[in-house]
Write a protein that holds these residues in place. Structure first.
Motif, PDB file in Angstrom:
ATOM      1  N   THR A 157       5.977 -14.648 -10.050  1.00  0.00           N
ATOM      2  CA  THR A 157       5.600 -15.176 -11.354  1.00  0.00           C
ATOM      3  C   THR A 157       6.393 -16.455 -11.653  1.00  0.00           C
ATOM      4  N   GLY A 158       5.829 -17.296 -12.499  1.00  0.00           N
ATOM      5  CA  GLY A 158       6.541 -18.503 -12.888  1.00  0.00           C
ATOM      6  C   GLY A 158       5.755 -19.782 -12.698  1.00  0.00           C
ATOM      7  N   GLY A 159       4.441 -19.678 -12.484  1.00  0.00           N
ATOM      8  CA  GLY A 159       3.616 -20.866 -12.302  1.00  0.00           C
ATOM      9  C   GLY A 159       3.300 -21.181 -10.859  1.00  0.00           C
ATOM     10  N   PHE A 160       3.791 -20.360  -9.936  1.00  0.00           N
ATOM     11  CA  PHE A 160       3.627 -20.647  -8.517  1.00  0.00           C
ATOM     12  C   PHE A 160       2.196 -20.418  -8.024  1.00  0.00           C
ATOM     13  N   ASN A 161       1.522 -19.397  -8.561  1.00  0.00           N
ATOM     14  CA  ASN A 161       0.134 -19.166  -8.146  1.00  0.00           C
ATOM     15  C   ASN A 161      -0.767 -20.332  -8.563  1.00  0.00           C
ATOM     16  N   PHE A 162      -0.538 -20.864  -9.758  1.00  0.00           N
ATOM     17  CA  PHE A 162      -1.314 -22.032 -10.182  1.00  0.00           C
ATOM     18  C   PHE A 162      -1.009 -23.235  -9.298  1.00  0.00           C
ATOM     19  N   GLN A 163       0.262 -23.414  -8.930  1.00  0.00           N
ATOM     20  CA  GLN A 163       0.600 -24.564  -8.076  1.00  0.00           C
ATOM     21  C   GLN A 163      -0.134 -24.478  -6.740  1.00  0.00           C
ATOM     22  N   ALA A 164      -0.218 -23.286  -6.164  1.00  0.00           N
ATOM     23  CA  ALA A 164      -0.967 -23.128  -4.914  1.00  0.00           C
ATOM     24  C   ALA A 164      -2.440 -23.437  -5.132  1.00  0.00           C
ATOM     25  N   ALA A 165      -2.960 -23.066  -6.298  1.00  0.00           N
ATOM     26  CA  ALA A 165      -4.365 -23.357  -6.619  1.00  0.00           C
ATOM     27  C   ALA A 165      -4.597 -24.863  -6.697  1.00  0.00           C
ATOM     28  N   TRP A 166      -3.700 -25.574  -7.416  1.00  0.00           N
ATOM     29  CA  TRP A 166      -3.870 -27.035  -7.543  1.00  0.00           C
ATOM     30  C   TRP A 166      -3.764 -27.718  -6.176  1.00  0.00           C
ATOM     31  N   THR A 167      -2.786 -27.308  -5.374  1.00  0.00           N
ATOM     32  CA  THR A 167      -2.565 -27.958  -4.077  1.00  0.00           C
ATOM     33  C   THR A 167      -3.740 -27.744  -3.136  1.00  0.00           C
ATOM     34  N   THR A 168      -4.169 -26.497  -2.994  1.00  0.00           N
ATOM     35  CA  THR A 168      -5.264 -26.225  -2.053  1.00  0.00           C
ATOM     36  C   THR A 168      -6.570 -26.850  -2.532  1.00  0.00           C
ATOM     37  N   ALA A 169      -6.784 -26.863  -3.838  1.00  0.00           N
ATOM     38  CA  ALA A 169      -7.994 -27.478  -4.392  1.00  0.00           C
ATOM     39  C   ALA A 169      -7.994 -28.987  -4.166  1.00  0.00           C
ATOM     40  N   TRP A 170      -6.857 -29.611  -4.378  1.00  0.00           N
ATOM     41  CA  TRP A 170      -6.767 -31.069  -4.195  1.00  0.00           C
ATOM     42  C   TRP A 170      -7.002 -31.461  -2.743  1.00  0.00           C
ATOM     43  N   LEU A 171      -6.418 -30.699  -1.824  1.00  0.00           N
ATOM     44  CA  LEU A 171      -6.605 -31.000  -0.401  1.00  0.00           C
ATOM     45  C   LEU A 171      -8.074 -30.891  -0.001  1.00  0.00           C
ATOM     46  N   ALA A 172      -8.736 -29.848  -0.482  1.00  0.00           N
ATOM     47  CA  ALA A 172     -10.170 -29.691  -0.195  1.00  0.00           C
ATOM     48  C   ALA A 172     -10.953 -30.865  -0.771  1.00  0.00           C
ATOM     49  N   ALA A 173     -10.649 -31.226  -2.002  1.00  0.00           N
ATOM     50  CA  ALA A 173     -11.361 -32.319  -2.673  1.00  0.00           C
ATOM     51  C   ALA A 173     -11.173 -33.645  -1.946  1.00  0.00           C
ATOM     52  N   GLN A 174      -9.956 -33.908  -1.490  1.00  0.00           N
ATOM     53  CA  GLN A 174      -9.688 -35.176  -0.814  1.00  0.00           C
ATOM     54  C   GLN A 174     -10.445 -35.300   0.496  1.00  0.00           C
ATOM     55  N   ASP A 175     -10.531 -34.204   1.231  1.00  0.00           N
ATOM     56  CA  ASP A 175     -11.261 -34.262   2.503  1.00  0.00           C
ATOM     57  C   ASP A 175     -12.755 -34.445   2.276  1.00  0.00           C
ATOM     58  N   ILE A 176     -13.279 -33.770   1.260  1.00  0.00           N
ATOM     59  CA  ILE A 176     -14.703 -33.921   0.934  1.00  0.00           C
ATOM     60  C   ILE A 176     -14.979 -35.351   0.464  1.00  0.00           C
ATOM     61  N   ARG A 177     -14.093 -35.910  -0.351  1.00  0.00           N
ATOM     62  CA  ARG A 177     -14.281 -37.296  -0.825  1.00  0.00           C
ATOM     63  C   ARG A 177     -14.349 -38.266   0.347  1.00  0.00           C
ATOM     64  N   LYS A 178     -13.444 -38.098   1.301  1.00  0.00           N
ATOM     65  CA  LYS A 178     -13.431 -38.989   2.465  1.00  0.00           C
ATOM     66  C   LYS A 178     -14.764 -38.917   3.225  1.00  0.00           C
TER      67      LYS A 178
END
Length: 405
Positions: A379-400
């Protein structure tokens, strides 16, 4: 109906992925599908309705150590996108985050609605479509096109698909990804308190004491506050330990032994008391930071009267007290869900995902992010951080890819 990108799941990771990929597409080219009537439901209730967006940890390797499952796999992704990037992303959109004493980060407004409003405004800006009550029955790929069939028998096609369906306590939740060829770890509980039915410690409900807690069989241990409850023990040290040992405890039906070190160098403490406070009673000589109730409890477990003087302790009595202070043993039977939130580990096995891009190794142009992956955190915001990171990586590859189409 054809869409360039379909995101399955209207939670934190699904929205973040859609918003970060949208600039590569035209209006209405991106669609978010949410099976329930509400989007961002976990965001709304997180942190008691304030939304614990992330944690103020700014070293990728240190950050990754808060993930019992996913620690090694997340080091690389965190080097590409982590806490500082998330803070900047929100600030650019007018949402300022603040740090609390324990490192958790919340919007300055202290309401999750600020995060939800930010996401909805971005969705409107990029003209992203959103369908609620839209449950996906199946996803198949024919040549380079995905076909999605909804429960209403509506058919969609897409060039790219992101699976952001979140975690779930039942394996049937993962059928969609299993049919695409992915293996999934069985979902089991994580982050729960240890039950001690009808135990003397139940009378200490509400007392918090720092300690080191360990489960010897798996060499797991955690230090931090332990909270006594009317059913057992909770608090950060217990919750972290439950996450680390989640699979072991599940396999043992939540009946197990654990030990609590209430005091380091317990023998030295006892010797000092006998030398410096020989005629003082045990009751008056309680350690600094110990409440009277808690100290009496420990003395009872050591079979010692509070009225005894330190000088009058026999060798056997000293050994009993040292054992309780240094290695107090408990037999837990069962678990209790933490704050009525079901946190689970399990999901898509990580060796089937290209972690630099969050793309499936089984199906090209299929991406996975958030809690659908076998990643879970303290607990402490870590699950959300993993969500933001994995989502951003997916988005960046799709954008490219999309910009090259």
């Amino acid at each position: 109906m054809h869409k360039r990108l379909v995101v399955v799941g209207g939670g934190a990771s699904g929205f973040y992925a859609a918003l970060n990929a949208a600039s590569a597409f035209g209006p209405h080219d991106v669609l978010i599908l949410e099976k329930s009537s509400d989007v961002l439901s976990k965001v709304k209730v997180s942190g008691g309705g304030r939304c614990n967006v992330t944690h103020a940890c700014f070293e990728p390797k240190e950050l990754s150590q808060n993930y019992p499952r996913g620690e090694k796999e997340l080091i690389g992704p965190f080097h590409r996108y982590f806490t500082a990037d998330v803070i900047e992303w929100f600030e650019e959109r007018g949402v300022v985050l603040k740090v609390e004493d324990d490192g958790r980060m919340f919007p300055e407004t202290d309401t999750s609605q600020t995060i939800i409003d930010c996401f909805l405004a971005e969705m409107k800006k990029y003209e992203i479509d959103l369908w609620t009550k839209a449950s996906v029955d199946s996803i198949t790929k024919k040549e380079d096109i995905f076909e999605l069939i909804l429960k209403e028998n509506q058919t969609l096609t897409a060039d790219y698909v992101i699976l952001a369906i979140g975690g779930h306590p039942k394996m049937q939740h993962y059928r969609l990804v299993q049919r695409l060829g992915h293996r999934c770890e069985d979902p089991i509980p994580s982050l729960f308190t240890f039950n001690l039915p009808k135990h003397a410690s139940n009378a200490l409900m509400g007392i918090v004491q720092n300690a080191r807690v360990s489960i010897a069989e798996g060499n797991w241990e955690q230090s931090g506050p332990v909270l006594f409850t009317h059913w057992g023990m909770s608090g950060p040290a217990i919750l972290k330990l439950s996450a680390m040992a989640a699979r072991y405890l599940f396999e043992h039906n939540y009946e197990f032994q654990y030990a609590v070190e209430w005091m380091e160098e317990a023998t030295a403490f006892i010797d000092q008391k006998r030398n410096e406070n020989a005629v003082q009673s045990l009751e008056r000589g309680r350690p600094d930071g110990y409440s009277k109730r808690f100290w009496h409890y420990l003395l009872e477990r050591s079979e010692l009267s509070p009225q005894l003087n330190w000088a009058d302790l026999s060798r056997a009595q000293m050994q009993r007290l040292a054992a309780v202070l240094g290695e107090d043993k408990y037999h837990a039977k069962g678990k209790t869900t933490f704050k009525e939130e079901f946190v689970s580990c399990g999901g898509i096995v990580l060796d089937e995902i290209e972690m630099k891009r969050m793309e499936s190794k089984k199906v090209s142009n299929l991406y996975c992010c958030g809690e659908v992956l076998d990643i879970d955190a303290f607990t402490g915001g870590f699950n959300f951080q993993a969500a933001w990171t994995t989502a951003w990586l997916a988005a960046q590859d799709i954008r490219k890819k999309a910009l090259l189409d």
